[in-house]
Design an enzyme around this catalytic site. Structure first.
Site, PDB file in Angstrom:
ATOM      1  N   GLY A 239       0.755  -1.240   0.000  1.00  0.00           N
ATOM      2  CA  GLY A 239       0.000   0.000   0.000  1.00  0.00           C
ATOM      3  C   GLY A 239       0.787   1.292   0.000  1.00  0.00           C
ATOM      4  N   GLU A 273       4.102  -6.691   1.803  1.00  0.00           N
ATOM      5  CA  GLU A 273       3.607  -7.069   0.474  1.00  0.00           C
ATOM      6  C   GLU A 273       3.606  -5.860  -0.464  1.00  0.00           C
ATOM      7  OE1 GLU A 273      -0.335  -8.490   1.322  1.00  0.00           O
ATOM      8  OE2 GLU A 273       0.362 -10.354   2.209  1.00  0.00           O
ATOM      9  N   ARG A 276       3.155  -1.602  -5.855  1.00  0.00           N
ATOM     10  CA  ARG A 276       3.363  -0.337  -6.562  1.00  0.00           C
ATOM     11  C   ARG A 276       4.714   0.318  -6.267  1.00  0.00           C
ATOM     12  NH1 ARG A 276      -1.039   2.659  -8.095  1.00  0.00           N
ATOM     13  NH2 ARG A 276      -2.274   1.499  -6.584  1.00  0.00           N
ATOM     14  N   ARG A 312      -5.501   2.763 -15.741  1.00  0.00           N
ATOM     15  CA  ARG A 312      -5.577   3.547 -14.504  1.00  0.00           C
ATOM     16  C   ARG A 312      -6.249   4.923 -14.676  1.00  0.00           C
ATOM     17  NH1 ARG A 312      -1.882   5.118 -11.845  1.00  0.00           N
ATOM     18  NH2 ARG A 312      -2.806   4.730  -9.823  1.00  0.00           N
ATOM     19  N   TYR A 316      -9.497   5.019 -12.393  1.00  0.00           N
ATOM     20  CA  TYR A 316      -9.406   5.781 -11.138  1.00  0.00           C
ATOM     21  C   TYR A 316      -9.249   7.278 -11.363  1.00  0.00           C
ATOM     22  CZ  TYR A 316      -7.374   1.193  -9.746  1.00  0.00           C
ATOM     23  OH  TYR A 316      -7.102  -0.114  -9.555  1.00  0.00           O
ATOM     24  N   CYS A 344     -13.211   2.757 -28.545  1.00  0.00           N
ATOM     25  CA  CYS A 344     -14.527   3.385 -28.689  1.00  0.00           C
ATOM     26  C   CYS A 344     -15.217   3.559 -27.341  1.00  0.00           C
ATOM     27  CB  CYS A 344     -15.384   2.560 -29.630  1.00  0.00           C
ATOM     28  SG  CYS A 344     -14.554   2.326 -31.201  1.00  0.00           S
ATOM     29  N   GLU A 345     -14.653   4.383 -26.502  1.00  0.00           N
ATOM     30  CA  GLU A 345     -15.221   4.726 -25.194  1.00  0.00           C
ATOM     31  C   GLU A 345     -14.774   6.152 -24.887  1.00  0.00           C
ATOM     32  OE1 GLU A 345     -16.894   2.735 -22.969  1.00  0.00           O
ATOM     33  OE2 GLU A 345     -16.613   0.800 -23.969  1.00  0.00           O
ATOM     34  N   TYR A 373       0.333  -2.033 -12.151  1.00  0.00           N
ATOM     35  CA  TYR A 373      -1.065  -2.026 -12.568  1.00  0.00           C
ATOM     36  C   TYR A 373      -1.209  -1.449 -13.979  1.00  0.00           C
ATOM     37  CZ  TYR A 373      -1.255  -2.921  -7.629  1.00  0.00           C
ATOM     38  OH  TYR A 373      -1.015  -3.467  -6.394  1.00  0.00           O
TER      39      TYR A 373
HETATM   40  C1  LIG Z   1      -2.804  -5.304  -4.046  1.00  0.00           C
HETATM   41  C2  LIG Z   1      -2.291  -5.878  -2.782  1.00  0.00           C
HETATM   42  C3  LIG Z   1      -1.019  -5.539  -2.314  1.00  0.00           C
HETATM   43  C4  LIG Z   1      -0.112  -4.540  -3.000  1.00  0.00           C
HETATM   44  O1  LIG Z   1      -0.578  -3.247  -2.923  1.00  0.00           O
HETATM   45  P1  LIG Z   1       0.354  -2.022  -3.398  1.00  0.00           P
HETATM   46  O2  LIG Z   1      -0.452  -0.829  -3.147  1.00  0.00           O
HETATM   47  O3  LIG Z   1       0.633  -2.236  -4.841  1.00  0.00           O
HETATM   48  O4  LIG Z   1       1.594  -2.058  -2.579  1.00  0.00           O
HETATM   49  C5  LIG Z   1      -0.564  -6.172  -1.178  1.00  0.00           C
HETATM   50  N1  LIG Z   1      -1.334  -7.069  -0.511  1.00  0.00           N
HETATM   51  C6  LIG Z   1      -2.575  -7.403  -0.924  1.00  0.00           C
HETATM   52  C7  LIG Z   1      -3.350  -8.400  -0.173  1.00  0.00           C
HETATM   53  C8  LIG Z   1      -3.089  -6.830  -2.071  1.00  0.00           C
HETATM   54  O5  LIG Z   1      -4.323  -7.144  -2.474  1.00  0.00           O
END
Ligand SMILES: *Cc1c(COP(=O)(O)O)cnc(C)c1O
Length: 422
Positions: A239, A273, A276, A312, A316, A344-345, A373
């Site tokens: 995240g 995890e 991005r 994206r 978003y 075509c959007e 992404y």
């Molecule tokens: C998408 C996701 C991430 C990665 O998120 P980032 O914002 O790209 O770092 C990590 N863990 C889980 C469970 C996810 O669904």
């Protein structure tokens, strides 16, 4: 910090002119920088060097097996969300004991495959899934290492589509229910509760939501300990945000520092995890300007890339910097344009009302921050072939995914006999 820079008004990826790659691959094309990936991984991983940790790269951000291989090479594991990603991670030789499996809708086959591969743990997202995993474990006579993904109900202050830790989101299990389920797991023969997980959202630009989340998980670990369950792992999810335009995300060092402070002397091993933050600014999408179209009060740069290649902005309203591959020193001035694709959007755009250098049809444009992404969310909409991906390392470049052929487009399709006759 990345390795996409101008030299003599010509955009380079590391030591290779972007235009040289394009001569070989044509456009649109994704280009990734190995040195940038390495740098981002090392900065992130080194930030946590004082804490026992494992970096499980979130494959969905960019799942090309060459990219997974890069992560594995630096010691990274994988956060997977499907059997397809498990397949890719194993193909890239990511050690199974560094793979964690998240996602609200894992099927029986997916769970079986994950257990058979002996991954580190499965992150449970519902009571029903818990029972499914226990049943499968019992049939396979395997005690399955699991964690529960708790929903800490924290507002990460990011785009609603990429918020995952609020009550209204489909992800995770609320605190009280999670405690109840851990108690249940404790009495189960085929589940072993080894961790607690969470993932609160994406493109997070402040530290406070992370601090709240880690405190919440720590408190959960303490409650579990009182119940006689001693988990080893705290999975903090991903995240961490990046700079697309003028955002100022926390540096991984600051992120690691606040987490380290919360977890000092707990003996917990943390799992991260990131997606991005590792790959986002390691990639660009290069597209060619096809036409400049003027209509009353509007100028459109119509390019050969589209929303199916990079969704994206459409999905978003995300901002991506767009820069010319051949910089003309702004000699010809600037013009306010919409950068749009051929799909075509009306939602098919990369930028709206953007001041862009005046360039002519045929010019190459680089859409920055496209490493995460980007390709992984691409589709064949409008029967557009998926574009190639290139990895640059120093003076060399490698096509790590070829452009699809027209034959690829109809692969697996067939015409029933009663239509054949016509
Ligand atoms: C998408 C996701 C991430 C990665 O998120 P980032 O914002 O790209 O770092 C990590 N863990 C889980 C469970 C996810 O669904």
């Amino acid at each position: 910090m990345d390795y996409f820079e101008y030299k003599d008004d010509e955009l380079y990826c590391e030591d290779v002119p972007v235009s040289k790659i394009v001569r070989k691959t044509k456009t649109p094309v994704y280009i990734y920088s190995y040195r940038t990936l390495e740098r981002h991984y090392r900065v992130f991983n080194d930030a946590f060097k004082e804490i026992p940790h494992t970096v499980c790269y979130s494959c969905k951000a960019n799942s090309n097996i060459a990219i997974l291989k890069v992560m594995g090479r630096f010691g990274g594991g994988a956060d997977i969300v499907s059997q397809g990603e498990l397949y890719r991670a194993l193909k890239a030789k990511i050690p199974p004991n560094k793979i964690v499996f998240s996602g609200v809708g894992k099927t029986k086959d997916e769970i079986k495959a994950a257990i058979a591969a002996k991954i580190l743990m499965i992150n449970i997202e519902s009571e029903a899934e818990l029972h499914m995993i226990a049943d499968i474990g019992s049939t396979m006579k395997v005690t399955v290492p699991v964690s529960i993904r708790v929903n800490p109900q924290i507002d990460p202050k990011t785009h609603p589509y990429i918020t995952t830790g609020l009550k209204k989101n489909k992800f995770g299990i609320v605190w009280e229910d999670a405690l109840k389920l851990y108690r249940e797991i404790k009495g189960m023969e085929y589940l072993s509760p080894i961790g607690i997980s969470s993932h609160i959202g994406s493109q997070i630009l402040e530290l406070s939501p992370f601090i709240e989340a880690v405190r919440s998980l720590k408190k959960m670990a303490e409650s579990l300990s009182e119940m006689g369950i001693n988990v080893k792992y705290l999975d903090l999810g991903g995240g961490l945000g990046i700079t697309y335009n003028d955002e100022l995300p926390p540096h991984p060092d600051e992120y690691a520092k606040v987490i380290g402070k919360e977890l000092k002397n707990t003996g917990l091993h943390i799992i991260l995890e990131p997606g991005r933050v590792l790959v986002g600014n390691s990639g660009i999408l290069v597209t060619r300007l096809l036409y400049v179209k003027t209509s009353p009060g509007k100028v459109f740069y119509i390019v050969d890339g589209a929303m199916n290649d990079l969704i994206r902005p459409s999905l978003y309203g995300a901002y991506h910097q767009i820069i010319p591959v051949q910089k003309k020193n702004g000699k010809d001035g600037f013009v306010k344009v919409d950068v749009v694709g051929p799909v075509c959007e009306s939602g098919d755009f990369f930028a709206k009302d953007r001041e862009m250098p005046v360039v002519k049809a045929g010019a190459l444009l680089a859409i920055k921050g496209s490493g995460a992404y980007g390709f992984s969310m691409s589709s064949n909409y409008n029967s557009r072939r998926r574009v190639p991906e290139v990895l640059v390392r120093g003076k060399e470049f490698f096509v790590i995914k070829k452009r699809e052929t027209f034959k690829d487009l109809i692969k697996g399709e067939s015409i029933p006999y009663f239509l054949e006759a016509d």
